[in-house]
Write a protein that holds these residues in place. Structure first.
Motif, PDB file in Angstrom:
ATOM      1  N   CYS A 192       2.605   1.583  -9.162  1.00 51.70           N
ATOM      2  CA  CYS A 192       1.690   1.928 -10.080  1.00 51.70           C
ATOM      3  C   CYS A 192       2.004   2.999 -10.940  1.00 51.70           C
TER       4      CYS A 192
ATOM      5  N   LEU B 170      -2.936  -6.793  -5.740  1.00 50.20           N
ATOM      6  CA  LEU B 170      -1.931  -5.502  -6.061  1.00 50.20           C
ATOM      7  C   LEU B 170      -2.914  -4.778  -5.741  1.00 50.20           C
TER       8      LEU B 170
ATOM      9  N   GLU C  10       0.454   1.842  -3.293  1.00 56.31           N
ATOM     10  CA  GLU C  10      -0.124   0.770  -3.308  1.00 56.31           C
ATOM     11  C   GLU C  10      -0.081  -0.057  -2.160  1.00 56.31           C
TER      12      GLU C  10
ATOM     13  N   CYS D 121      -3.805  -0.253  -5.461  1.00 61.02           N
ATOM     14  CA  CYS D 121      -3.357   1.165  -6.099  1.00 61.02           C
ATOM     15  C   CYS D 121      -3.869   1.980  -5.332  1.00 61.02           C
TER      16      CYS D 121
ATOM     17  N   TRP E  64       0.603  -0.589 -14.003  1.00 61.66           N
ATOM     18  CA  TRP E  64       1.930  -0.696 -13.224  1.00 61.66           C
ATOM     19  C   TRP E  64       3.175  -1.401 -14.361  1.00 61.66           C
TER      20      TRP E  64
ATOM     21  N   THR F 117       6.183  -1.783  -3.877  1.00 59.39           N
ATOM     22  CA  THR F 117       5.524  -2.272  -3.190  1.00 59.39           C
ATOM     23  C   THR F 117       5.993  -3.592  -3.588  1.00 59.39           C
TER      24      THR F 117
END
Length: 121
Positions: A95, A20, A6, A22, A36, A115
């Motif tokens: 993720c 975000l 991520e 991944c 997620w 993250t």
């Protein structure tokens, strides 16, 4: 061993947006649904959204309308765009992967390292 990596977390002001990412290995990514989750200290990890291999999506009610999950099969990457961020969105975002939406939502076969997303008021 499958790796989900991520990126994209950080500190954002309330009302802002974040995307975000991944990334996964190519062959694994193309065979798996993705999703997620997020987790705050002291609470269970919460599913946020899932996306199938074909691109159909599901969202948890609390993020509907301001969150978009998408995948780029050419880049082996799944994204989570969150708009109108709220302080309660603060969490570590993970993720996850599974063969189907159901597997992602119940018992993912792979996880990323997480993250941090922090939303300031």
């Amino acid at each position: 061993q499958v790796q989900l990596v991520e990126s994209g977390g950080g500190l954002v002001q309330a009302g802002g947006s974040l995307r975000l990412s991944c990334a996964a290995s190519g062959s694994f990514f193309r065979r798996n649904a993705m999703g997620w989750y997020r987790q705050v200290p002291g609470k269970q990890r919460e599913l946020v959204a899932t996306i199938s291999i074909g691109g159909s999506t599901t969202y948890v009610e609390s993020v509907k309308g301001r969150t978009t999950i998408s995948r780029d099969n050419g880049k082996n990457t799944v994204y989570l765009q969150i708009d109108s961020l709220k302080p309660e969105d603060t969490a570590v975002y993970y993720c996850a992967a599974g063969l189907t939406h159901t597997e992602v939502a119940s018992s993912p076969r792979a996880w990323g390292q997480g993250t941090q997303v922090t939303v300031s008021s």
